[in-house]
Motif scaffolding. Structure first.
Motif, PDB file in Angstrom:
ATOM      1  N   THR A 297       2.254   4.363   1.481  1.00 23.54           N
ATOM      2  CA  THR A 297       2.511   4.938   2.692  1.00 23.54           C
ATOM      3  C   THR A 297       3.069   6.480   2.889  1.00 23.54           C
ATOM      4  OG1 THR A 297       4.459   3.756   2.970  1.00 23.54           O
ATOM      5  CG2 THR A 297       2.374   2.707   3.778  1.00 23.54           C
ATOM      6  N   VAL A 298       3.616   6.742   1.823  1.00 26.20           N
ATOM      7  CA  VAL A 298       4.143   8.199   1.581  1.00 26.20           C
ATOM      8  C   VAL A 298       3.683   8.815   0.490  1.00 26.20           C
ATOM      9  CG1 VAL A 298       6.387   9.474   1.330  1.00 26.20           C
ATOM     10  CG2 VAL A 298       6.253   7.498   2.760  1.00 26.20           C
ATOM     11  N   TRP A 299       3.255  10.147   0.499  1.00 26.38           N
ATOM     12  CA  TRP A 299       2.647  11.016  -0.551  1.00 26.38           C
ATOM     13  C   TRP A 299       3.544  11.953  -0.552  1.00 26.38           C
ATOM     14  CZ3 TRP A 299      -0.087   7.985   2.849  1.00 26.38           C
ATOM     15  CH2 TRP A 299      -1.116   7.287   2.190  1.00 26.38           C
TER      16      TRP A 299
ATOM     17  N   GLN B 157      10.937   4.612   7.140  1.00 27.23           N
ATOM     18  CA  GLN B 157      10.053   3.375   6.503  1.00 27.23           C
ATOM     19  C   GLN B 157      10.980   2.236   6.051  1.00 27.23           C
ATOM     20  OE1 GLN B 157       6.436   4.186   4.587  1.00 27.23           O
ATOM     21  NE2 GLN B 157       5.876   5.781   6.062  1.00 27.23           N
TER      22      GLN B 157
ATOM     23  N   GLU C 192       0.932  -1.266   0.205  1.00 25.61           N
ATOM     24  CA  GLU C 192      -0.039   0.065  -0.035  1.00 25.61           C
ATOM     25  C   GLU C 192       0.771   1.225   0.065  1.00 25.61           C
ATOM     26  OE1 GLU C 192      -3.465   0.189  -0.156  1.00 25.61           O
ATOM     27  OE2 GLU C 192      -3.375  -1.884  -0.414  1.00 25.61           O
TER      28      GLU C 192
ATOM     29  N   THR D 256       3.251   6.370  -9.309  1.00 27.10           N
ATOM     30  CA  THR D 256       3.814   5.691  -8.131  1.00 27.10           C
ATOM     31  C   THR D 256       5.076   5.219  -8.373  1.00 27.10           C
ATOM     32  OG1 THR D 256       1.350   5.340  -7.450  1.00 27.10           O
ATOM     33  CG2 THR D 256       2.963   3.939  -6.554  1.00 27.10           C
TER      34      THR D 256
ATOM     35  N   ARG E  76      10.472  -1.533   6.822  1.00 28.92           N
ATOM     36  CA  ARG E  76       9.876  -2.481   5.860  1.00 28.92           C
ATOM     37  C   ARG E  76      10.934  -2.661   4.866  1.00 28.92           C
ATOM     38  NH1 ARG E  76       5.177   1.681   5.422  1.00 28.92           N
ATOM     39  NH2 ARG E  76       4.223   1.411   7.577  1.00 28.92           N
TER      40      ARG E  76
ATOM     41  N   VAL F 105       8.714   0.372   0.336  1.00 29.17           N
ATOM     42  CA  VAL F 105       7.826   1.271   0.610  1.00 29.17           C
ATOM     43  C   VAL F 105       7.453   2.105  -0.572  1.00 29.17           C
ATOM     44  CG1 VAL F 105       7.983   3.616   1.497  1.00 29.17           C
ATOM     45  CG2 VAL F 105       9.113   2.024   2.662  1.00 29.17           C
ATOM     46  N   LYS F 106       6.146   2.132  -0.888  1.00 30.01           N
ATOM     47  CA  LYS F 106       5.361   2.609  -2.139  1.00 30.01           C
ATOM     48  C   LYS F 106       5.140   4.120  -1.681  1.00 30.01           C
ATOM     49  CE  LYS F 106       2.723  -0.073  -4.554  1.00 30.01           C
ATOM     50  NZ  LYS F 106       1.474  -0.765  -5.250  1.00 30.01           N
TER      51      LYS F 106
ATOM     52  N   GLU G 213      10.817  10.774   6.434  1.00 24.61           N
ATOM     53  CA  GLU G 213       9.811   9.685   6.525  1.00 24.61           C
ATOM     54  C   GLU G 213      10.075   8.437   5.599  1.00 24.61           C
ATOM     55  OE1 GLU G 213       6.657   7.475   7.951  1.00 24.61           O
ATOM     56  OE2 GLU G 213       7.320   9.183   8.693  1.00 24.61           O
TER      57      GLU G 213
END
Length: 81
Positions: A16-18, A34, A14, A77, A38, A41-42, A30
């Motif tokens: 998680t960062v925009w 992450q 999913e 993305t 993890r 990271v998307k 951030e």
């Protein structure tokens, strides 16, 4: 070439960062945090962040600053490892 297994795993990850109009500098820490927790990271690049730059260029710059690797980019993305 990037590991195909990572690309397959990235499909189910999913966002998680925009990245918004403040640019990727605002999310750099951030993303680093992450990535420590993890494997993947998307990150979604919102229209306001892009200006005249492509998502691929922005992803490569963010990866370089975060000490990460771009696994894949699709649309707006990118997935980092």
């Amino acid at each position: 070439m990037v590991n195909q297994d990572l690309r397959k795993e990235a499909h189910d990850v999913e966002v998680t960062v925009w990245v918004g109009k403040s640019g990727h500098g605002a999310v750099l820490e951030e993303l680093k945090t992450q990535l420590q927790d993890r494997k993947l990271v998307k990150v979604k690049f919102l229209r306001a962040s892009r200006g005249g730059t492509s998502v691929e260029e922005m992803a490569e710059e963010l990866a370089e600053n975060a000490g990460a690797e771009v696994v894949d980019t699709r649309g707006n993305t990118a997935v980092f490892h």
